[in-house]
Design a protein around this motif. Structure first.
Motif, PDB file in Angstrom:
ATOM      1  N   GLU A 159       0.896  -1.411   0.135  1.00 15.37           N
ATOM      2  CA  GLU A 159       0.127   0.224   0.096  1.00 15.37           C
ATOM      3  C   GLU A 159       0.900   1.168   0.117  1.00 15.37           C
ATOM      4  OE1 GLU A 159      -3.871  -2.010   2.609  1.00 15.37           O
ATOM      5  OE2 GLU A 159      -2.405  -0.206   3.314  1.00 15.37           O
ATOM      6  N   GLU A 162       1.884   9.300  -5.684  1.00 18.40           N
ATOM      7  CA  GLU A 162       2.217  10.656  -5.378  1.00 18.40           C
ATOM      8  C   GLU A 162       3.184  11.303  -6.315  1.00 18.40           C
ATOM      9  OE1 GLU A 162       3.488  10.949  -0.988  1.00 18.40           O
ATOM     10  OE2 GLU A 162       1.567  10.462  -0.573  1.00 18.40           O
ATOM     11  N   ASN A 180       0.991   3.967  -2.632  1.00 17.39           N
ATOM     12  CA  ASN A 180       0.863   5.575  -2.326  1.00 17.39           C
ATOM     13  C   ASN A 180       2.005   6.350  -2.893  1.00 17.39           C
ATOM     14  OD1 ASN A 180      -1.598   5.473  -1.227  1.00 17.39           O
ATOM     15  ND2 ASN A 180      -0.725   4.987   0.930  1.00 17.39           N
TER      16      ASN A 180
END
Length: 168
Positions: free
Chosen positions: A93, A101, A97
Motif C-alpha cells: 500500500e 504521489e 501511495n
C-alpha cells in the motif's frame, strides 16, 4: 603320594549335625527374620510402585505440556505469518501511495513546465514583435534618408506593413 581311597559320598555324624543346624537356622530365620524382611521388601515394593506411578504421572504431564508447547509454537508461527503478511500488505500500500504521489507530482511538474514554455513563447513573440517594429522604423528612416520619391516611398511602406502584418 599314594592315592587314598575315600568314598564319593560319606555320611557320618558331622553331616547329621550340619543338617540339624541347617534346620535350626531355617527355623530361627522364619521365626525372627522372615517377617521383618518381608515387611521391608513389601515397603520397598510399595515405594518402587509409588515412584513408578509418580514417574508415569510425570511422563503424562510432560507429554501434555509438550503438546501445549507445540500448540503455542504453532500459534506463534501462525501469528508471525499474519504479521509478515500484514507488513507486506502495508508495504505494498505504501509503495502504491508513493508511486501515486510521484505520478501526481510528475503531472504537476509537466503542467508547470508547459505553462512556463507557453509563457516563454509568448514573451519571445512579443520581443520579436518589438524587434520587428524597431527594424521597420529603421527601414522607414533609411528609405526617407535616401530621398525616394513619394510614390515609391508609399508603396514600400505599404508593402512593409503588409509583410509585418502577415508575420503575426
Amino acid at each position: 603320594m599314594a592315592p587314598t581311597n575315600m568314598p564319593a559320598v560319606s555320611i557320618d555324624i558331622n553331616m547329621f549335625w550340619q543338617i540339624i543346624n541347617f534346620f535350626i537356622l531355617v527355623f530361627i530365620f522364619n521365626k525372627y527374620f522372615k517377617a521383618p524382611l518381608l515387611r521391608l521388601m513389601d515397603s520397598r515394593k510399595e515405594k518402587i510402585a509409588a515412584e513408578f506411578s509418580e514417574a508415569q504421572k510425570n511422563k503424562e504431564e510432560a507429554a501434555l505440556k509438550n503438546k501445549e508447547a507445540q500448540q503455542i509454537l504453532k500459534q506463534a508461527k501462525d501469528e508471525a505469518t499474519k504479521i509478515v503478511q500484514l507488513a507486506e500488505k502495508k508495504a505494498d500500500e505504501r509503495k502504491e501511495n508513493i508511486i501515486s504521489e510521484a505520478s501526481i507530482q510528475r503531472d504537476k511538474m509537466l503542467k508547470s513546465a508547459e505553462l512556463e514554455i507557453q509563457k516563454m513563447m509568448h514573451a519571445a513573440k512579443k520581443e520579436l514583435e518589438v524587434e520587428m517594429n524597431g527594424l521597420a522604423v529603421k527601414l522607414a528612416e533609411k528609405i526617407i534618408k535616401e530621398n525616394l520619391d513619394s510614390n515609391l516611398e508609399a508603396a514600400l511602406a505599404d508593402k512593409f506593413i503588409d509583410e509585418v502584418g502577415g508575420v503575426k
